[in-house]
Design an enzyme around this catalytic site. Sequence first.
Site, PDB file in Angstrom:
ATOM      1  N   GLY A  55       0.817  -1.205   0.000  1.00 40.80           N
ATOM      2  CA  GLY A  55       0.000   0.000   0.000  1.00 40.80           C
ATOM      3  C   GLY A  55       0.846   1.248   0.000  1.00 40.80           C
ATOM      4  O   GLY A  55       2.045   1.210  -0.288  1.00 40.80           O
ATOM      5  N   ASN A  56       0.227   2.361   0.326  1.00 35.78           N
ATOM      6  CA  ASN A  56       0.949   3.629   0.394  1.00 35.78           C
ATOM      7  C   ASN A  56       0.355   4.497   1.488  1.00 35.78           C
ATOM      8  O   ASN A  56      -0.594   4.096   2.182  1.00 35.78           O
ATOM      9  CB  ASN A  56       0.919   4.338  -0.968  1.00 35.78           C
ATOM     10  CG  ASN A  56      -0.489   4.595  -1.451  1.00 35.78           C
ATOM     11  OD1 ASN A  56      -1.230   5.372  -0.864  1.00 35.78           O
ATOM     12  ND2 ASN A  56      -0.869   3.928  -2.542  1.00 35.78           N
ATOM     13  N   ARG A  57       0.891   5.702   1.642  1.00 34.78           N
ATOM     14  CA  ARG A  57       0.547   6.536   2.793  1.00 34.78           C
ATOM     15  C   ARG A  57      -0.594   7.522   2.531  1.00 34.78           C
ATOM     16  O   ARG A  57      -0.862   8.374   3.366  1.00 34.78           O
ATOM     17  CB  ARG A  57       1.791   7.323   3.230  1.00 34.78           C
ATOM     18  CG  ARG A  57       2.929   6.443   3.724  1.00 34.78           C
ATOM     19  CD  ARG A  57       4.139   7.285   4.120  1.00 34.78           C
ATOM     20  NE  ARG A  57       3.803   8.218   5.178  1.00 34.78           N
ATOM     21  CZ  ARG A  57       4.595   9.220   5.570  1.00 34.78           C
ATOM     22  NH1 ARG A  57       5.759   9.404   4.967  1.00 34.78           N
ATOM     23  NH2 ARG A  57       4.240  10.023   6.536  1.00 34.78           N
ATOM     24  N   SER A  58      -1.264   7.419   1.419  1.00 32.85           N
ATOM     25  CA  SER A  58      -2.332   8.369   1.124  1.00 32.85           C
ATOM     26  C   SER A  58      -3.462   8.259   2.151  1.00 32.85           C
ATOM     27  O   SER A  58      -3.979   7.172   2.403  1.00 32.85           O
ATOM     28  CB  SER A  58      -2.888   8.120  -0.277  1.00 32.85           C
ATOM     29  OG  SER A  58      -3.953   9.005  -0.549  1.00 32.85           O
ATOM     30  N   ALA A 107      -4.229   7.428  -4.787  1.00 29.02           N
ATOM     31  CA  ALA A 107      -2.864   6.954  -5.040  1.00 29.02           C
ATOM     32  C   ALA A 107      -2.913   5.452  -5.307  1.00 29.02           C
ATOM     33  O   ALA A 107      -2.820   4.646  -4.377  1.00 29.02           O
ATOM     34  CB  ALA A 107      -1.972   7.256  -3.842  1.00 29.02           C
TER      35      ALA A 107
END
Length: 406
Positions: free
Chosen positions: A210-213, A277
Site C-alpha cells: 500500500g501507500n501513505r495516502s 494513489a
Amino acid sequence: MTRVVLGVSGGIAAYKACELLRRFTESGHDVTVVPTAAALEFVGAPTWAALSGKPVATDVWTGVHEVPHVRLGQNADLVVVAPATADLLAKAAHGLADDLLTNTLLTARCPVVLAPAMHTEMWEHPATAANVETLRSRGVLVIEPAEGRLTGADTGKGRLPEPAEIFEYCRDVLSRTETGATLSGDLAGRHVVVSAGGTRERLDPVRFLGNRSSGLQGYALARAAAARGAEVTLVAANSALPDPAGVKVVKVETTAELRDAVLAAAVAADAVVMAAAPADFRPVNESATKIKKSADGSAPSITLQQNPDILHELSTHRPRPEAVIVGFAAETGDDTGSVLELARAKLARKGCDLLVVNDVSGGAVFGAEDNQAVILAADGASVDVPRGSKSAVAHVIWDQVVARMG
C-alpha cells in the site's frame, strides 16, 4: 464572530442537530437555534438553550419588540436547517412563513444550507423533487441526503448526513464567503467523479502492499464540488474518513477495483479528478495462507506485475470526449530531474488536461490538514497554489476545471 442560525424542523433526526450545534459553538460561532413546534416534540427547548447559551423561540411573538422574524435572517452570516423535512422544503420553496424559522428563511440574505432528512418515498416524490429544484435555482444549497438506516427497519436514501460532515460543508461555505468567493453553484447540473485514498494489493490474508495516502485531499475535493452544486461520486480506497455530506461514495480496495469503479462512473461525468494513489504494482500470486518466516532467516521472494494505468486510460480513451481529466503527481525529484520537470513529463505521458503536483519530499502532504501544489495544464498554463487548507486547495483545482468545461 460568525453568526449562525440553526433551524431544526420536525423529524426524528432532530436529535442529531445537537451534535451539529456543539460543533458550531465549540469552534467559536455565535449560534441561535430556531426549532419548529414539531421539532420540539423530539428535542425540548431546554436542550437547545443549554447547548447554545441562548433562549429558544419558535413563534414570531416572543421578544416581538426586537422583530425577530426579520432580524435573525438579516443579521445571520449563515442559516442552516438540519434536518429539513419535506414540509419545510415545501414551505421554503413556496415562500410560506407561518413560524419563526420560515420567516427567517425569507429574510436571510446570507448563504442558506438545507440538509434534508425523510423517508425515501418522500424524498423521491415529484413534489419534493420540484421543491428542491426550485430552491437550488434560487441559490439555496440543498445537500443530498445520505443512504442508510431510516426510522424503524426501513433503509434507503433520505438519511440525514452525519453532523460532522454537515459542519464541514457549512465551514466550507463560510470560508468561501469570508474570502469573497462566489457561491453561485458553478458546478450545478454537472456530474463529477473524484477518487481518493490509497489502494492495497493483497499479499496474503493479513498483509498488503500500500501507500501513505490518507484520502484527505480527495475527500476535500468531493466536499467542495458538492458545495458548488455538483452531483459527486467519490471512489474511496481504504479510507476511514466519514462520507462527505451530499456525496455518493463507492468503496474499493485494490487498483483493479478502483479502475472498474472510476470507469463506470466516468461514463456520465463532466470531470474526473484522480486524487487517489493507486499502487503501481501487485503480486502475481496472492498467498492463500499467511506467509511465514523461514527458519534460516531468508526472506520470501515476491514477484510483482504492473497495475493498469487508470489516468492514462481515462485520458486516451475518454468515456466522454468533453470531460476534463485531472491527475495528481506526488513527486520527490531525483537525479533525473526536479519535481516540476518530472511532473511535466508525467503530464505529457498521461495525456490528462490538468496535473496537480505535490512535492512529497520527507513525507510531506500525507495525512496533513494543509497542502500546497502547482497545477500544470496541457495547454502550458501553470498555477501556483499557496499553502492552505486542503479545502482551499480543492477550490482552486475546481476553479481550473470549471474554466475548461464546455
